[in-house]
Design a protein around this motif. Structure first.
Motif, PDB file in Angstrom:
ATOM      1  N   TYR A   9       0.834  -1.208   0.000  1.00  0.00           N
ATOM      2  CA  TYR A   9       0.000   0.000   0.000  1.00  0.00           C
ATOM      3  C   TYR A   9       0.869   1.258   0.000  1.00  0.00           C
ATOM      4  O   TYR A   9       0.605   2.200  -0.747  1.00  0.00           O
ATOM      5  CB  TYR A   9      -0.941   0.011   1.204  1.00  0.00           C
ATOM      6  CG  TYR A   9      -1.645   1.322   1.385  1.00  0.00           C
ATOM      7  CD1 TYR A   9      -2.658   1.717   0.516  1.00  0.00           C
ATOM      8  CD2 TYR A   9      -1.285   2.187   2.412  1.00  0.00           C
ATOM      9  CE1 TYR A   9      -3.285   2.940   0.660  1.00  0.00           C
ATOM     10  CE2 TYR A   9      -1.915   3.406   2.573  1.00  0.00           C
ATOM     11  CZ  TYR A   9      -2.917   3.777   1.691  1.00  0.00           C
ATOM     12  OH  TYR A   9      -3.539   4.997   1.834  1.00  0.00           O
ATOM     13  N   LEU A  10       1.906   1.275   0.825  1.00  0.00           N
ATOM     14  CA  LEU A  10       2.777   2.457   0.886  1.00  0.00           C
ATOM     15  C   LEU A  10       3.484   2.688  -0.442  1.00  0.00           C
ATOM     16  O   LEU A  10       3.668   3.838  -0.860  1.00  0.00           O
ATOM     17  CB  LEU A  10       3.776   2.321   2.039  1.00  0.00           C
ATOM     18  CG  LEU A  10       3.153   2.314   3.439  1.00  0.00           C
ATOM     19  CD1 LEU A  10       4.225   2.076   4.499  1.00  0.00           C
ATOM     20  CD2 LEU A  10       2.368   3.584   3.713  1.00  0.00           C
ATOM     21  N   ARG A  13       0.823   4.164  -2.730  1.00  0.00           N
ATOM     22  CA  ARG A  13       0.600   5.562  -2.338  1.00  0.00           C
ATOM     23  C   ARG A  13       1.729   6.456  -2.837  1.00  0.00           C
ATOM     24  O   ARG A  13       1.489   7.550  -3.350  1.00  0.00           O
ATOM     25  CB  ARG A  13       0.481   5.622  -0.819  1.00  0.00           C
ATOM     26  CG  ARG A  13      -0.208   6.859  -0.302  1.00  0.00           C
ATOM     27  CD  ARG A  13      -0.476   6.760   1.164  1.00  0.00           C
ATOM     28  NE  ARG A  13       0.766   6.869   1.928  1.00  0.00           N
ATOM     29  CZ  ARG A  13       0.830   6.795   3.246  1.00  0.00           C
ATOM     30  NH1 ARG A  13      -0.251   6.586   3.961  1.00  0.00           N
ATOM     31  NH2 ARG A  13       1.985   6.915   3.876  1.00  0.00           N
ATOM     32  N   VAL A  16       1.246   7.015  -6.552  1.00  0.00           N
ATOM     33  CA  VAL A  16       0.207   8.027  -6.792  1.00  0.00           C
ATOM     34  C   VAL A  16       0.761   9.416  -6.503  1.00  0.00           C
ATOM     35  O   VAL A  16       0.530  10.358  -7.267  1.00  0.00           O
ATOM     36  CB  VAL A  16      -1.060   7.742  -5.948  1.00  0.00           C
ATOM     37  CG1 VAL A  16      -2.033   8.911  -5.995  1.00  0.00           C
ATOM     38  CG2 VAL A  16      -1.734   6.458  -6.414  1.00  0.00           C
ATOM     39  N   ASP A  17       1.515   9.548  -5.426  1.00  0.00           N
ATOM     40  CA  ASP A  17       2.121  10.842  -5.094  1.00  0.00           C
ATOM     41  C   ASP A  17       3.024  11.338  -6.223  1.00  0.00           C
ATOM     42  O   ASP A  17       2.972  12.514  -6.600  1.00  0.00           O
ATOM     43  CB  ASP A  17       2.935  10.760  -3.800  1.00  0.00           C
ATOM     44  CG  ASP A  17       2.073  10.758  -2.548  1.00  0.00           C
ATOM     45  OD1 ASP A  17       0.875  11.083  -2.635  1.00  0.00           O
ATOM     46  OD2 ASP A  17       2.625  10.429  -1.482  1.00  0.00           O
ATOM     47  N   GLU A  50      -7.337   1.399   4.017  1.00  0.00           N
ATOM     48  CA  GLU A  50      -7.079   2.786   4.388  1.00  0.00           C
ATOM     49  C   GLU A  50      -7.713   3.126   5.735  1.00  0.00           C
ATOM     50  O   GLU A  50      -7.202   3.981   6.455  1.00  0.00           O
ATOM     51  CB  GLU A  50      -7.527   3.735   3.281  1.00  0.00           C
ATOM     52  CG  GLU A  50      -6.614   3.616   2.065  1.00  0.00           C
ATOM     53  CD  GLU A  50      -6.876   4.638   0.990  1.00  0.00           C
ATOM     54  OE1 GLU A  50      -5.897   5.281   0.564  1.00  0.00           O
ATOM     55  OE2 GLU A  50      -8.045   4.796   0.583  1.00  0.00           O
ATOM     56  N   GLU A  91      -0.661  10.663   6.248  1.00  0.00           N
ATOM     57  CA  GLU A  91      -1.293   9.355   6.098  1.00  0.00           C
ATOM     58  C   GLU A  91      -2.637   9.427   5.368  1.00  0.00           C
ATOM     59  O   GLU A  91      -3.393   8.458   5.373  1.00  0.00           O
ATOM     60  CB  GLU A  91      -1.480   8.696   7.469  1.00  0.00           C
ATOM     61  CG  GLU A  91      -0.190   8.474   8.229  1.00  0.00           C
ATOM     62  CD  GLU A  91       0.769   7.515   7.517  1.00  0.00           C
ATOM     63  OE1 GLU A  91       0.297   6.609   6.798  1.00  0.00           O
ATOM     64  OE2 GLU A  91       1.987   7.668   7.682  1.00  0.00           O
ATOM     65  N   PRO A  93      -5.692   9.332   2.735  1.00  0.00           N
ATOM     66  CA  PRO A  93      -6.001   8.317   1.724  1.00  0.00           C
ATOM     67  C   PRO A  93      -5.558   8.736   0.317  1.00  0.00           C
ATOM     68  O   PRO A  93      -5.304   9.907   0.040  1.00  0.00           O
ATOM     69  CB  PRO A  93      -7.529   8.201   1.795  1.00  0.00           C
ATOM     70  CG  PRO A  93      -7.877   8.681   3.156  1.00  0.00           C
ATOM     71  CD  PRO A  93      -6.885   9.755   3.468  1.00  0.00           C
ATOM     72  N   ILE A  94      -5.509   7.761  -0.561  1.00  0.00           N
ATOM     73  CA  ILE A  94      -5.061   7.998  -1.932  1.00  0.00           C
ATOM     74  C   ILE A  94      -5.917   9.051  -2.621  1.00  0.00           C
ATOM     75  O   ILE A  94      -5.385   9.949  -3.278  1.00  0.00           O
ATOM     76  CB  ILE A  94      -5.013   6.675  -2.715  1.00  0.00           C
ATOM     77  CG1 ILE A  94      -3.787   5.884  -2.248  1.00  0.00           C
ATOM     78  CG2 ILE A  94      -4.988   6.920  -4.214  1.00  0.00           C
ATOM     79  CD1 ILE A  94      -3.621   4.518  -2.866  1.00  0.00           C
ATOM     80  N   ARG A  97      -4.927  12.530  -2.029  1.00  0.00           N
ATOM     81  CA  ARG A  97      -3.650  12.904  -2.620  1.00  0.00           C
ATOM     82  C   ARG A  97      -3.821  13.442  -4.044  1.00  0.00           C
ATOM     83  O   ARG A  97      -2.889  13.997  -4.601  1.00  0.00           O
ATOM     84  CB  ARG A  97      -2.692  11.714  -2.593  1.00  0.00           C
ATOM     85  CG  ARG A  97      -2.315  11.349  -1.174  1.00  0.00           C
ATOM     86  CD  ARG A  97      -1.692   9.967  -1.044  1.00  0.00           C
ATOM     87  NE  ARG A  97      -1.442   9.721   0.362  1.00  0.00           N
ATOM     88  CZ  ARG A  97      -0.364  10.121   1.021  1.00  0.00           C
ATOM     89  NH1 ARG A  97       0.601  10.747   0.393  1.00  0.00           N
ATOM     90  NH2 ARG A  97      -0.251   9.892   2.310  1.00  0.00           N
ATOM     91  N   TYR A 139      -4.812   2.512 -10.355  1.00  0.00           N
ATOM     92  CA  TYR A 139      -4.527   2.746  -8.938  1.00  0.00           C
ATOM     93  C   TYR A 139      -5.673   2.232  -8.063  1.00  0.00           C
ATOM     94  O   TYR A 139      -5.448   1.581  -7.044  1.00  0.00           O
ATOM     95  CB  TYR A 139      -4.306   4.232  -8.651  1.00  0.00           C
ATOM     96  CG  TYR A 139      -3.141   4.841  -9.390  1.00  0.00           C
ATOM     97  CD1 TYR A 139      -1.861   4.322  -9.285  1.00  0.00           C
ATOM     98  CD2 TYR A 139      -3.329   5.960 -10.193  1.00  0.00           C
ATOM     99  CE1 TYR A 139      -0.789   4.886  -9.956  1.00  0.00           C
ATOM    100  CE2 TYR A 139      -2.267   6.541 -10.868  1.00  0.00           C
ATOM    101  CZ  TYR A 139      -0.998   5.997 -10.747  1.00  0.00           C
ATOM    102  OH  TYR A 139       0.050   6.569 -11.412  1.00  0.00           O
ATOM    103  N   LEU A 143      -5.622  -0.697  -5.295  1.00  0.00           N
ATOM    104  CA  LEU A 143      -6.048  -0.407  -3.921  1.00  0.00           C
ATOM    105  C   LEU A 143      -7.113  -1.400  -3.469  1.00  0.00           C
ATOM    106  O   LEU A 143      -7.066  -1.915  -2.349  1.00  0.00           O
ATOM    107  CB  LEU A 143      -6.570   1.030  -3.812  1.00  0.00           C
ATOM    108  CG  LEU A 143      -7.155   1.433  -2.464  1.00  0.00           C
ATOM    109  CD1 LEU A 143      -6.114   1.308  -1.349  1.00  0.00           C
ATOM    110  CD2 LEU A 143      -7.702   2.854  -2.541  1.00  0.00           C
TER     111      LEU A 143
END
Length: 163
Positions: A9-10, A13, A16-17, A50, A91, A93-94, A97, A139, A143
């Motif tokens: 998950y990280l 994420r 996505v970032d 999440e 932290e 959620p996606i 972001r 994505y 997820l």
């Protein structure tokens, strides 16, 4: 939560970032988002994965800040907002972001691409090409697959997480 699932998950994420940062740089001339802007912050529920990440982040907050977050549950905006800022920003959620950016989703029923964009940054008269969008289907699929490993794909309300 299994360490392997959390690590995956990280990584998702972070991916996505990176994609959001590239798109934000591309649209930097029109983005009006800034600390304190919370117009897009209407989150009410998340997937179980999440929810676990948010519960852990909330448990790590200062007790006074955590109490202020809990007081926000009845409002129209996301209860994680305190003074216009996300209490768990690192932290978040996606979906959070991607706020402010133009995002695209495949609409299977009509075989088209649905676009969602902040009206402050991208008013209706702005025409967006596919290359202008952050395409979220892959994505979101990833997820969901990760979240399925945590539990049933039933959304968890932020109110429930805050209890």
């Amino acid at each position: 939560m299994q360490p392997r699932i959390l690590a995956s998950y990280l990584r998702l994420r972070a991916e996505v970032d990176r994609a959001a940062q590239l798109l934000a740089a591309r649209h930097r001339e029109v983005l009006r988002c800034a600390p304190g802007c919370a117009d897009c912050c209407r989150l009410t529920s998340v997937l179980p994965l999440e929810a676990g990440v948010l519960a852990r982040a909330l448990a790590g907050l200062d007790p006074g800040l955590r109490a202020r977050v809990r007081e926000n549950v009845a409002g129209d905006l996301c209860p994680l907002l305190v003074d216009g800022r996300c209490a768990v920003y690192r932290e978040r959620p996606i979906i959070c972001r991607t706020h402010g950016l133009p995002i695209g989703y495949a609409d299977a029923e009509s075989s088209t691409l649905s676009v969602s964009a902040c009206p402050v940054n991208f008013p209706d008269e702005v025409q967006l090409a596919v290359s202008d969008l952050l395409l979220m289907d892959d994505y979101n699929h990833r997820l969901c697959e990760l979240s399925r490993a945590v539990g049933p794909l039933v959304r968890v309300t932020l109110a429930d997480i805050l209890r």
